[in-house]
Design a protein around this motif. Structure first.
Motif, PDB file in Angstrom:
ATOM      1  N   ASP A  71       0.852  -1.191   0.000  1.00  0.00           N
ATOM      2  CA  ASP A  71       0.000   0.000   0.000  1.00  0.00           C
ATOM      3  C   ASP A  71       0.886   1.238   0.000  1.00  0.00           C
ATOM      4  O   ASP A  71       2.112   1.154   0.145  1.00  0.00           O
ATOM      5  CB  ASP A  71      -0.965   0.014   1.202  1.00  0.00           C
ATOM      6  CG  ASP A  71      -0.256  -0.133   2.533  1.00  0.00           C
ATOM      7  OD1 ASP A  71       0.695   0.643   2.795  1.00  0.00           O
ATOM      8  OD2 ASP A  71      -0.654  -0.997   3.325  1.00  0.00           O
ATOM      9  N   GLU A  72       0.258   2.393  -0.130  1.00  0.00           N
ATOM     10  CA  GLU A  72       1.000   3.656  -0.247  1.00  0.00           C
ATOM     11  C   GLU A  72       1.799   3.966   1.010  1.00  0.00           C
ATOM     12  O   GLU A  72       2.934   4.459   0.937  1.00  0.00           O
ATOM     13  CB  GLU A  72       0.017   4.793  -0.548  1.00  0.00           C
ATOM     14  CG  GLU A  72       0.672   6.154  -0.738  1.00  0.00           C
ATOM     15  CD  GLU A  72       1.014   6.869   0.565  1.00  0.00           C
ATOM     16  OE1 GLU A  72       2.004   7.637   0.593  1.00  0.00           O
ATOM     17  OE2 GLU A  72       0.296   6.624   1.555  1.00  0.00           O
ATOM     18  N   SER A  73       1.234   3.673   2.174  1.00  0.00           N
ATOM     19  CA  SER A  73       1.913   3.981   3.423  1.00  0.00           C
ATOM     20  C   SER A  73       3.206   3.190   3.565  1.00  0.00           C
ATOM     21  O   SER A  73       4.258   3.740   3.904  1.00  0.00           O
ATOM     22  CB  SER A  73       0.980   3.691   4.608  1.00  0.00           C
ATOM     23  OG  SER A  73       1.662   3.856   5.834  1.00  0.00           O
ATOM     24  N   GLN A  74       3.141   1.875   3.282  1.00  0.00           N
ATOM     25  CA  GLN A  74       4.347   1.059   3.396  1.00  0.00           C
ATOM     26  C   GLN A  74       5.373   1.438   2.334  1.00  0.00           C
ATOM     27  O   GLN A  74       6.578   1.427   2.591  1.00  0.00           O
ATOM     28  CB  GLN A  74       3.979  -0.418   3.294  1.00  0.00           C
ATOM     29  CG  GLN A  74       3.153  -0.890   4.485  1.00  0.00           C
ATOM     30  CD  GLN A  74       2.944  -2.377   4.497  1.00  0.00           C
ATOM     31  OE1 GLN A  74       3.898  -3.136   4.628  1.00  0.00           O
ATOM     32  NE2 GLN A  74       1.694  -2.797   4.358  1.00  0.00           N
ATOM     33  N   GLU A  75       4.899   1.784   1.148  1.00  0.00           N
ATOM     34  CA  GLU A  75       5.828   2.228   0.106  1.00  0.00           C
ATOM     35  C   GLU A  75       6.553   3.501   0.534  1.00  0.00           C
ATOM     36  O   GLU A  75       7.772   3.642   0.323  1.00  0.00           O
ATOM     37  CB  GLU A  75       5.076   2.474  -1.197  1.00  0.00           C
ATOM     38  CG  GLU A  75       5.984   2.903  -2.340  1.00  0.00           C
ATOM     39  CD  GLU A  75       5.245   3.093  -3.638  1.00  0.00           C
ATOM     40  OE1 GLU A  75       5.896   3.092  -4.704  1.00  0.00           O
ATOM     41  OE2 GLU A  75       4.005   3.247  -3.607  1.00  0.00           O
ATOM     42  N   ARG A  76       5.826   4.422   1.147  1.00  0.00           N
ATOM     43  CA  ARG A  76       6.439   5.678   1.601  1.00  0.00           C
ATOM     44  C   ARG A  76       7.512   5.410   2.654  1.00  0.00           C
ATOM     45  O   ARG A  76       8.611   5.972   2.586  1.00  0.00           O
ATOM     46  CB  ARG A  76       5.351   6.588   2.182  1.00  0.00           C
ATOM     47  CG  ARG A  76       5.878   7.843   2.869  1.00  0.00           C
ATOM     48  CD  ARG A  76       4.741   8.734   3.336  1.00  0.00           C
ATOM     49  NE  ARG A  76       3.725   7.997   4.089  1.00  0.00           N
ATOM     50  CZ  ARG A  76       3.852   7.674   5.381  1.00  0.00           C
ATOM     51  NH1 ARG A  76       4.950   8.004   6.043  1.00  0.00           N
ATOM     52  NH2 ARG A  76       2.880   7.017   5.989  1.00  0.00           N
ATOM     53  N   THR A  80      10.542   3.400   1.077  1.00  0.00           N
ATOM     54  CA  THR A  80      11.301   4.255   0.166  1.00  0.00           C
ATOM     55  C   THR A  80      12.196   5.216   0.943  1.00  0.00           C
ATOM     56  O   THR A  80      13.364   5.430   0.586  1.00  0.00           O
ATOM     57  CB  THR A  80      10.346   5.041  -0.750  1.00  0.00           C
ATOM     58  OG1 THR A  80       9.565   4.121  -1.511  1.00  0.00           O
ATOM     59  CG2 THR A  80      11.118   5.940  -1.699  1.00  0.00           C
TER      60      THR A  80
END
Length: 476
Positions: free
Chosen positions: A404-409, A412
């Motif tokens: 999801d976007e949170s884990q990707e952020r 990264t």
């Protein structure tokens, strides 16, 4: 030299010169390192703690422990075993009924021992739920049930496990009634004498603290990290604890002394201290040293080095204990590449100070190797590895597949913005064992043997598992 103090003085000068040369040639802003040996210790600092401020790296500069924390977490677990609050042979679900994985029945088979011996099989190595505060570890455990499966059945194999340590941290909270940071402060930092250690940026900012750096993609100059520490959900695995070289030397000395701190405080029972140092599981492959409880048992010839390294956003630490020679070594560098220097310093101490002979682990490529059993796609949590055969070598392509976007952020930022890498070629060097092409053979004699890749459990002419960096990925 006839006395240890003089020998350590020479060692300190050598470390200082070596660190200065490495930092200059590899664009590492700063390094701090310490050695305890036979009643004496030294601390050496070089360079800059933060290039944005120009703050110097000092002997008492703090830094994120990273995964070195896993040995502290394991110490806390064994303390509760000593006190009768935990049983290593009990199922985790006995204490945490809500503990579950997406693989049916897998969580029920995981024992407390499996959490701290990295034999639990929890497939959560890149699971980064973003939560902070008192319920962070509860949030992590609750999230496993809907997000993470199992790589293998508990106790059957070994795979370095961030998830196992975080579940252990939540387990500690439940049986003691204390939040993990408070328990760590009360039962490890305090009795060991780790007077400059904490678990929050708010505390760290009150004293000299280093930040991590990443190489600029264009200039390759070191630039400060955009994220100081990981969320509280990763505390027990190494996301939040911060301290100094002197603190880690005191912790290492406690494990040298059968669980008694340098100040004379009993921290851990002798039997539990010894149990942590004994082999709990051995993969029987050169690239994965035998695992104790918390400690990794690195063989250097006939000498065993108990070790753990730790990555933080833009930094890397290491803690090594050599019981046979009454030695502790610890270091931190504020770029990821500093692990190479740490390995060089460790091998120098073993050879020059202790007289340990370090045999060559890999000496030549293997010929006429059938690569077909290893070709295929392997997966672990949010990571895909495509393996092909090219010109007599294996070529691996890694792809990060964020949930999801949170884990990707978060991932990264942890990786400094780079979540992909060019394909890597590997040369066969033994049965199911491969070395990254282009590296000198001596690279793999020490801690960096983890760069080797192995394949395991062939079925129907194909390997079922790939092991890189001590972590398993399963054939898709």
């Amino acid at each position: 030299m006839n006395n240890n103090d003089s020998a350590l003085h020479v060692v300190g000068a050598q470390i200082r010169d070596q660190a200065a040369a490495y930092c200059e040639s590899q664009s590492v802003p700063g390094v701090v390192a310490g050695v305890y040996h036979a009643g004496e210790q030294i601390v050496v600092a070089h360079g800059t703690a933060n290039v944005a401020t120009g703050a110097p790296m000092r002997e008492d500069t703090g830094f994120l422990f990273g995964s070195v924390t896993k040995v502290l977490t394991t110490t806390l677990v064994l303390q509760q075993v000593d006190r009768g609050l935990l049983d290593l042979e009990a199922p985790v679900a006995h204490y945490l009924p809500e503990f579950a994985l997406t693989a049916p029945g897998a969580a029920a088979k995981i024992l407390v021992r499996h959490l701290v011996s990295h034999t639990n099989g929890i497939d959560a190595d890149l699971f980064f739920p973003d939560a902070r505060g008192r319920d962070a570890l509860k949030t992590y455990v609750d999230g496993l049930a809907g997000s993470c499966g199992a790589l293998f059945e508990a106790g059957e194999r070994l795979s370095y496990s961030n998830g196992g340590m975080i579940v252990a941290g939540r387990l500690l909270e439940v049986v003691t009634g204390l939040p993990f940071p408070d328990l760590l402060a009360r039962d490890v930092f305090g009795p060991v004498g780790m007077t400059d250690s904490s678990t929050s940026a708010e505390q760290a900012i009150l004293r000299s603290t280093a930040v991590g750096h990443f190489p600029d993609p264009v200039t390759m100059a070191a630039r400060p990290t955009g994220m100081f520490m990981l969320p509280d959900t990763w505390g027990p695995a190494g996301g939040t604890p911060i301290g100094t070289v002197a603190d880690l030397l005191a912790f290492g000395r406690t494990h040298l002394a059968g669980g008694v701190s340098p100040a004379g405080t009993r921290v851990l029972a002798p039997a539990s201290t010894a149990l942590m140092q004994q082999t709990a599981y051995d993969m029987a492959t050169p690239n994965v040293p035998p695992m104790g409880l918390g400690w990794v048992r690195y063989p250097f010839g006939d000498t065993t080095v108990l070790a753990m390294s730790g990555a933080s956003p833009g930094g890397v630490s290491i803690l090594c204990v050599v019981p046979e020679h009454d030695l502790v070594f610890t270091a931190f560098g504020n770029t990821p590449g500093a692990i190479v220097l740490h390995d060089q310093l460790l091998q120098g101490l073993l050879r020059d100070l202790l007289g340990v002979e370090i045999p060559a682990l890999v000496t030549a490529p293997a010929s006429d190797v059938d690569l077909s059993p290893y070709v295929g796609t392997y997966r672990s949590n949010q990571l895909r590895i495509d393996v092909s055969a090219v010109d007599g070598q294996l070529e691996e392509r890694m792809t990060y597949e964020p949930a999801d976007e949170s884990q990707e952020r978060i991932f990264t930022a942890f990786a400094g913005g780079a979540t992909s890498a060019p394909p890597q070629r590997y040369v066969p060097v033994g049965p199911g064992l491969f070395a990254p092409a282009g590296y000198p053979w001596e690279t793999f004699d020490g801690y960096l043997r983890l760069l080797l890749v192995s394949y395991h459990d062939g079925v129907d002419g194909r390997a079922r598992f790939r092991n890189g960096g001590g972590r398993l990925a399963r054939r898709a």
